[in-house]
Design an enzyme around this catalytic site. Structure first.
Site, PDB file in Angstrom:
ATOM      1  N   ASN A 189       0.854  -1.192   0.000  1.00 52.51           N
ATOM      2  CA  ASN A 189       0.000   0.000   0.000  1.00 52.51           C
ATOM      3  C   ASN A 189       0.891   1.244   0.000  1.00 52.51           C
ATOM      4  O   ASN A 189       1.486   1.572   1.026  1.00 52.51           O
ATOM      5  CB  ASN A 189      -0.901  -0.029   1.254  1.00 52.51           C
ATOM      6  CG  ASN A 189      -1.676   1.261   1.438  1.00 52.51           C
ATOM      7  OD1 ASN A 189      -1.829   2.054   0.505  1.00 52.51           O
ATOM      8  ND2 ASN A 189      -2.168   1.484   2.644  1.00 52.51           N
ATOM      9  N   LYS A 203       0.018   4.275  -0.164  1.00 58.14           N
ATOM     10  CA  LYS A 203      -0.643   5.473   0.395  1.00 58.14           C
ATOM     11  C   LYS A 203      -0.442   6.639  -0.581  1.00 58.14           C
ATOM     12  O   LYS A 203      -0.422   6.425  -1.788  1.00 58.14           O
ATOM     13  CB  LYS A 203      -0.112   5.794   1.794  1.00 58.14           C
ATOM     14  CG  LYS A 203      -0.058   4.552   2.672  1.00 58.14           C
ATOM     15  CD  LYS A 203       0.176   4.865   4.120  1.00 58.14           C
ATOM     16  CE  LYS A 203       0.405   3.563   4.873  1.00 58.14           C
ATOM     17  NZ  LYS A 203       0.309   3.700   6.301  1.00 58.14           N
ATOM     18  N   HIS A 260      -9.363   0.955   5.260  1.00 64.29           N
ATOM     19  CA  HIS A 260      -8.046   1.168   5.879  1.00 64.29           C
ATOM     20  C   HIS A 260      -8.222   2.090   7.089  1.00 64.29           C
ATOM     21  O   HIS A 260      -9.035   3.007   7.065  1.00 64.29           O
ATOM     22  CB  HIS A 260      -7.086   1.789   4.861  1.00 64.29           C
ATOM     23  CG  HIS A 260      -5.672   1.799   5.344  1.00 64.29           C
ATOM     24  ND1 HIS A 260      -5.203   2.745   6.221  1.00 64.29           N
ATOM     25  CD2 HIS A 260      -4.639   0.953   5.106  1.00 64.29           C
ATOM     26  CE1 HIS A 260      -3.930   2.487   6.493  1.00 64.29           C
ATOM     27  NE2 HIS A 260      -3.562   1.402   5.838  1.00 64.29           N
ATOM     28  N   GLU A 276      -6.595   4.499   8.157  1.00 64.27           N
ATOM     29  CA  GLU A 276      -6.433   5.936   7.896  1.00 64.27           C
ATOM     30  C   GLU A 276      -7.719   6.522   7.337  1.00 64.27           C
ATOM     31  O   GLU A 276      -8.075   7.660   7.629  1.00 64.27           O
ATOM     32  CB  GLU A 276      -5.245   6.160   6.940  1.00 64.27           C
ATOM     33  CG  GLU A 276      -3.921   5.964   7.675  1.00 64.27           C
ATOM     34  CD  GLU A 276      -2.746   5.574   6.792  1.00 64.27           C
ATOM     35  OE1 GLU A 276      -2.838   5.702   5.558  1.00 64.27           O
ATOM     36  OE2 GLU A 276      -1.732   5.127   7.355  1.00 64.27           O
ATOM     37  N   GLU A 332      -4.888  -5.251  10.811  1.00 66.61           N
ATOM     38  CA  GLU A 332      -3.876  -4.214  10.985  1.00 66.61           C
ATOM     39  C   GLU A 332      -4.134  -3.472  12.298  1.00 66.61           C
ATOM     40  O   GLU A 332      -4.955  -2.541  12.333  1.00 66.61           O
ATOM     41  CB  GLU A 332      -3.956  -3.207   9.834  1.00 66.61           C
ATOM     42  CG  GLU A 332      -3.728  -3.812   8.476  1.00 66.61           C
ATOM     43  CD  GLU A 332      -3.206  -2.767   7.507  1.00 66.61           C
ATOM     44  OE1 GLU A 332      -2.074  -2.941   7.044  1.00 66.61           O
ATOM     45  OE2 GLU A 332      -3.901  -1.780   7.248  1.00 66.61           O
ATOM     46  N   GLY A 368       2.592   2.258  10.724  1.00 72.91           N
ATOM     47  CA  GLY A 368       3.473   3.406  10.545  1.00 72.91           C
ATOM     48  C   GLY A 368       4.192   3.834  11.818  1.00 72.91           C
ATOM     49  O   GLY A 368       4.758   4.917  11.876  1.00 72.91           O
ATOM     50  N   SER A 388       3.820  -2.086  10.313  1.00 78.86           N
ATOM     51  CA  SER A 388       5.279  -2.005  10.432  1.00 78.86           C
ATOM     52  C   SER A 388       5.992  -3.302  10.049  1.00 78.86           C
ATOM     53  O   SER A 388       6.972  -3.686  10.690  1.00 78.86           O
ATOM     54  CB  SER A 388       5.678  -1.553  11.844  1.00 78.86           C
ATOM     55  OG  SER A 388       5.148  -0.258  12.101  1.00 78.86           O
TER      56      SER A 388
HETATM   57  C1  PEP Z   1      -0.591   0.141   6.075  1.00 79.72           C
HETATM   58  O1  PEP Z   1      -0.635   1.285   5.664  1.00 79.72           O
HETATM   59  O2  PEP Z   1      -1.510  -0.638   5.805  1.00 79.72           O
HETATM   60  C2  PEP Z   1       0.561  -0.271   6.883  1.00 79.72           C
HETATM   61  C3  PEP Z   1       0.535  -1.447   7.436  1.00 79.72           C
HETATM   62  O3  PEP Z   1       1.592   0.643   7.018  1.00 79.72           O
HETATM   63  P1  PEP Z   1       3.052   0.342   7.642  1.00 79.72           P
HETATM   64  O4  PEP Z   1       3.548  -0.943   7.039  1.00 79.72           O
HETATM   65  O5  PEP Z   1       3.874   1.511   7.227  1.00 79.72           O
HETATM   66  O6  PEP Z   1       2.877   0.219   9.099  1.00 79.72           O
END
Ligand code: PEP
Length: 254
Positions: free
Chosen positions: A11, A13, A95, A97, A168, A174, A213
């Site tokens: 992803n 973003k 997601h 976000e 997640e 992040g 992460s």
């Molecule tokens: C994500 O945006 O779905 C995500 C898991 O981000 P990151 O790997 O940067 O934590």
């Protein structure tokens, strides 16, 4: 022993360039086979370029979001119909976000899943709890609520059989704070048990990704877990070398 296929999703973003599209697709195409499903989710404006570059490779392309409506006077929105027509195969829905920054509710997410499925695209449904919810012992209630709104409809088991779920934890996205393999496995196993209430057979087949992460150095341990079928990767999916290492670790694991 499970026969679930591994999936590694990137992803981007609101990041990326046309140059990165080419570098990423070439790196993955030259160094991976079709042993796993590798799916890239760039911003809308790079989809066409990426679909073109990924032609004749086993890499699939998806969008990070879509409108709840299929067409009409919705300025600035992009519909699942359009994404299907241009050659996307997947859409990320819900997601964290989008839930946190744009107020997407469980109900809206469920409607988007239905829109995506009406276009023969595969939804990647994101679910996850905040740090406060985990500390309060509410993790499974939150995850079950996020899933139930999508699945408690007459076509619930059909939806379940066609979607990918990404667990997640919000506190891991992040932040550099990855869930331990044991904690991620425990939660994935509880999610699968919940899904079994809809269909024990389909619950065993659903692809459950972990996201939060994921990096080259923690991917192997996470992917050795029996209920982790791959990853949804944010930050590390912008670095071709690191994303390739994650793909390779996921393919080797379990
Ligand atoms: C994500 O945006 O779905 C995500 C898991 O981000 P990151 O790997 O940067 O934590």
């Amino acid at each position: 022993m499970t026969n679930r296929r591994k999936m590694i999703a990137g992803n981007w973003k609101m990041n990326g360039t046309h140059k990165l599209v080419a570098t990423m697709v070439n790196t993955l195409a030259e160094n991976t086979t079709d042993q796993a499903d590798i799916v890239l989710f760039p911003p809308y404006v790079y989809l066409s370029d990426m679909i073109h570059q990924a032609k004749n490779t086993s890499i699939a392309v998806g969008a990070q979001n879509c409108a709840v409506h299929l067409q009409g006077a919705y300025t600035g929105e992009v519909s699942a119909t359009m994404l299907e027509e241009m050659g996307c195969r997947y859409v990320i829905v819900g997601h964290s976000e989008r839930r946190a920054l744009y107020g997407e509710t469980n109900e809206l997410v469920a409607q988007k899943v239905a829109a995506v499925m009406s276009c023969q695209l595969t939804p990647v449904l994101c679910i996850g709890e905040t740090a406060a919810q985990r500390e309060a012992g509410e993790t499974m209630t939150v995850l079950q609520d996020q899933l139930a709104v999508v699945l408690n409809r007459s076509e619930g088991t059909t939806i379940l059989s066609k979607m990918v779920i990404a667990y997640e934890p919000v506190w891991a996205i992040g932040t550099g704070k990855t869930a331990t393999p044991e904690l991620a496995q425990e939660t994935h196993s509880q999610i699968r048990q919940f899904l079994a209430q809809y269909s024990p057979v389909i619950a065993e087949q659903v692809i459950l990704l972990y996201g939060g992460s994921v990096k080259a150095d923690n991917a192997a341990a996470l992917s050795s877990m029996p209920d982790i079928d791959g990853f949804l990767v944010g930050g590390a999916s912008l670095d071709p070398t690191q994303f390739l290492l994650i793909c390779q670790a996921a393919i080797k694991g379990r």
